[in-house]
Scaffold this motif. Structure first.
Motif, PDB file in Angstrom:
ATOM      1  N   GLU A 366       0.841  -1.201   0.000  1.00 12.88           N
ATOM      2  CA  GLU A 366       0.000   0.000   0.000  1.00 12.88           C
ATOM      3  C   GLU A 366       0.870   1.243   0.000  1.00 12.88           C
ATOM      4  O   GLU A 366       1.904   1.306   0.668  1.00 12.88           O
ATOM      5  N   ARG A 367       0.462   2.243  -0.765  1.00 12.40           N
ATOM      6  CA  ARG A 367       1.155   3.528  -0.822  1.00 12.40           C
ATOM      7  C   ARG A 367       0.092   4.625  -0.930  1.00 12.40           C
ATOM      8  O   ARG A 367      -1.024   4.393  -1.424  1.00 12.40           O
ATOM      9  N   ASN A 368       0.439   5.845  -0.481  1.00  6.87           N
ATOM     10  CA  ASN A 368      -0.415   6.986  -0.793  1.00  6.87           C
ATOM     11  C   ASN A 368       0.140   7.675  -2.036  1.00  6.87           C
ATOM     12  O   ASN A 368       1.253   7.375  -2.481  1.00  6.87           O
ATOM     13  N   SER A 369      -0.588   8.607  -2.579  1.00  2.41           N
ATOM     14  CA  SER A 369      -0.216   9.213  -3.860  1.00  2.41           C
ATOM     15  C   SER A 369       1.100   9.971  -3.782  1.00  2.41           C
ATOM     16  O   SER A 369       1.801  10.096  -4.790  1.00  2.41           O
ATOM     17  N   ASN A 370       1.479  10.461  -2.617  1.00  2.00           N
ATOM     18  CA  ASN A 370       2.726  11.224  -2.492  1.00  2.00           C
ATOM     19  C   ASN A 370       3.964  10.333  -2.507  1.00  2.00           C
ATOM     20  O   ASN A 370       5.084  10.828  -2.634  1.00  2.00           O
ATOM     21  N   GLN A 371       3.774   9.039  -2.340  1.00  2.64           N
ATOM     22  CA  GLN A 371       4.906   8.114  -2.293  1.00  2.64           C
ATOM     23  C   GLN A 371       5.217   7.479  -3.653  1.00  2.64           C
ATOM     24  O   GLN A 371       6.153   6.698  -3.761  1.00  2.64           O
TER      25      GLN A 371
END
Length: 700
Positions: A366-371
């Motif tokens: 899982e990642r957020n968009s900033n990563q």
């Protein structure tokens, strides 16, 4: 009479030198004292007259000596005439075109056609003399570095090592190469031998625009040896392909198989077997009429993940090589999945659905968009984008171009402007607005049309004739249509595309028009939810085999993006291995040429199997319909062939037939001998003339 080295004839101009010298000598006045005695004067006149005659004879001899020496070096030859003991056979340049396509494996009365052809070539090579030259061209090898040679043992070794090929022979390329070779030769006899079963498919299907008249002069002879002798019984597997687009362990895969009957008799209760990794997995009987083909479906079950060898095989007949066909499948052992989400509510139901696959088969990151900037997308088979903050669109486009898969699900708190910017960056259709309201079930949309033929619905229902999906209540969704850029899998009652599919490069995109959250719909609570997402994942990660129908002789494109070594190892169908050096810095694809065998080509990097390509034969080689001499003549007319075609029956003695057709005896030895004899005669006469002149001088 023909001169084999006509450029030397310019030396005939040297014959004028003795004439010029003779004429110059006539202009020189020589003072001679004469006696007053009448009888001495008369005697001297007779001697001088004889001397003049001999001088003219010397002039003629000297001119002839030069003429015969020059013509000897120009290599004169007679057509159709041999003077035993005095002439030498004209030198020969022979080029042999050996059809080594697998149809030459048919057994005749004297062995297989290919072995009969080799025997004929050996016998002809044994008859060649010193100064002759020859070459052997294999019809299946298109890129040949062939030269004429006088080392006939080398050619015999080449013949002994040559084998049947799965590559379809190309007579036109072979004949063009042979014409270029004999055209460069200076030998008088220029011969091309074609040994083939002369299937009709050996001649080019496309319009011939090659004019070989400059290469095929009147001295060129083509000897054809048609080796076919019987009606062939042959069945062939013309096609083998998977009907599925989703492959799972222990789930049946349906294979579409086409079997052609290329004989004149019907076949009943023939048997075809399907093998999975060399183990028989299915068997089925078939009937096929003479001259026709039959289509059939056979199910087989793969029992493990990874690259899977699938082969279909029928029983033996006159041509064994086309009784097998191959296809390669791939089932990922463990799928790497990336979920991009900026809030848990946008992906929680998605994660619950995917967890039903099991941790052994699916790895979720899982990642957020900033990563995303620091994430290597190529490490994932599939990416779920549950965000409208796409910061690196070029990175996603590259990922898709290289075969990655993307599922776009709107976030719960979607910004329509950001969403449209994201869709535009990925070349997808824009959203036309919202329909309904969040958490308001007073207005709801439902499923209208469903494409049950799409692979995600294959084997999804226990009974295919009772396909039924209970529509969720959708109270909030994006008004989205494919706009001709993709296809709708599920359509809502207002015409909006609930689930649509798009292609981008080598990759695929699934696009939902609703967030997977209960504030938008009750879709996550429906029984179809988890199975549909799981099937979608398996469908998207199953890469299309771009080389599924690779034919022997074609280039095999090896993608280097998964290669982490400067060397790869190619294991061919005969288990032989080849080490290939690659330049990872400058190459993205390596073109492998040596696909002369049918079967599986396994590509390893650091002992890791990274690809498995199935290569098959050209099915046109299976049809034993043979051309006749008229077909060959028509073909040669299109090439503007000016020489002579000689067809030699396989029951004839090749040596006798060739000797009868061959013409040309070189006369250079005779011309040189005549020049020597004339030179001896000239020396004797010249010596005698000098003595007579000296005698006249002393008398005076």
């Amino acid at each position: 009479m023909t001169f084999l080295n006509p450029a030397v004839l310019i030396g005939l101009l040297a014959a004028s030198i003795p004439v010029i010298i003779h004429l110059l000598n006539l202009r020189k006045l020589k003072k001679i004292e004469f006696s007053t005695l009448a009888f001495l004067k008369e005697l001297q006149k007779n001697k001088i007259r004889k001397i003049k005659i001999k001088q003219w004879l010397l002039l003629a001899l000297r001119v002839l000596i030069i003429l015969f020496i020059v013509m000897a070096f120009a290599r004169p030859a007679l057509r159709g005439l041999s003077i035993a003991g005095t002439t030498s056979a004209a030198k020969t340049s022979a080029v042999f075109i050996l059809d080594n396509s697998f149809s030459m494996s048919v057994l005749g009365q004297n062995g297989s056609y290919i072995n009969q052809a080799k025997d004929i070539i050996r016998k002809i090579l044994e008859q060649l003399k010193e100064g002759d030259e020859a070459a052997v061209i294999l019809s299946s090898e298109n890129n040949q570095n062939v030269n004429l040679t006088s080392d006939f043992n080398q050619l015999i070794n080449q013949l002994n090592q040559s084998e049947l090929s799965y590559i379809k022979g190309d007579l036109h390329k072979s004949l063009t190469l042979a014409a270029e070779l004999v055209n460069k030769s200076k030998n008088f006899n220029r011969e091309i031998y074609i040994l083939s079963d002369f299937q009709k498919n050996i001649f080019p299907k496309d319009e011939i625009k090659t004019d070989l008249s400059q290469l095929f002069n009147e001295n060129v002879k083509i000897y054809s040896f048609p080796l076919s002798e019987k009606k062939v019984f042959n069945l062939a597997i013309d096609d083998l392909r998977s009907a599925n687009q989703i492959f799972e362990i222990d789930k049946p895969v349906t294979f579409n198989i086409s079997i052609g009957n290329y004989s004149e008799q019907n076949v009943q209760n023939g048997v075809i077997s399907v093998f999975v990794n060399q183990k028989r997995a299915a068997q089925k009987s078939f009937d096929v009429e003479a001259g026709k083909s039959v289509l059939m479906d056979v199910d087989a079950v793969p029992d493990k993940a990874g690259f899977i060898d699938i082969s279909a095989e029928i029983e033996s007949d006159d041509i064994e090589q086309d009784n097998k066909r191959f296809v390669s499948l791939f089932i990922p052992e463990k799928i790497s999945c990336l979920i991009i989400s900026d809030d848990n509510s946008s992906s929680k139901f998605l994660k619950l659905a995917l967890q039903t696959i099991g941790q052994q088969k699916l790895k979720i990151d899982e990642r957020n968009s900033n990563q995303i900037g620091g994430t290597q997308l190529k490490n994932y088979e599939i990416v779920f984008l549950c965000s409208d903050n796409l910061n690196s669109p070029d990175k996603f486009l590259q990922y898709l171009n290289e075969g990655g898969s993307l599922v776009i699900i709107p976030p719960v708190k979607v910004d329509i402007n950001k969403m449209n910017n994201q869709l535009k960056a990925l070349n997808l259709p824009n959203v036309n607005g919202f329909a309904g309201k969040q958490n308001d079930k007073s207005l709801s949309g439902q499923f209208d049309k469903i494409d049950f033929n799409h692979p995600v619905f294959l084997n999804l229902f226990k009974k295919e004739d009772k396909k039924n999906i209970e529509s969720p209540q959708i109270n909030y969704f994006l008004k989205l249509s494919t706009q001709g850029k993709g296809s709708s899998i599920i359509t809502l009652t207002d015409g909006s595309a609930f689930l649509s599919e798009y292609k981008s490069g080598k990759g695929k995109i699934f696009l939902f028009n609703t967030a997977h959250d209960l504030s938008w719909s009750n879709f996550p609570l429906k029984t179809i939810y988890a199975p549909l997402l799981v099937k979608s994942l398996f469908y998207l990660v199953q890469k299309e085999n771009q080389q599924d129908n690779l034919i022997a002789g074609n280039l095999l494109n090896i993608e280097l993006k998964r290669i982490n070594s400067t060397q790869i190892r190619m294991v061919k169908p005969d288990s032989s291995a080849e080490i290939i050096n690659v330049d990872l810095g400058n190459q993205k694809i390596f073109d492998y040429k040596n696909t002369n065998l049918a079967g599986f080509y396994k590509i390893y990097s650091n002992n890791l199997l990274i690809d498995n390509i199935a290569v098959n034969y050209d099915k046109s080689e299976s049809n034993p319909v043979y051309a006749d001499e008229n077909d060959f003549n028509k073909y040669l007319e299109l090439l503007n062939f000016k020489g002579r075609l000689i067809t030699i029956n396989k029951d004839s003695n090749p040596s006798d037939a060739i000797n009868q057709a061959r013409f040309g005896s070189e006369l250079w030895r005779i011309f040189l001998l005549i020049a020597i004899l004339l030179a001896i005669l000239e020396m004797n006469i010249a010596r005698n003339v000098r003595k007579e002149i000296e005698g006249i001088s002393k008398t005076n």
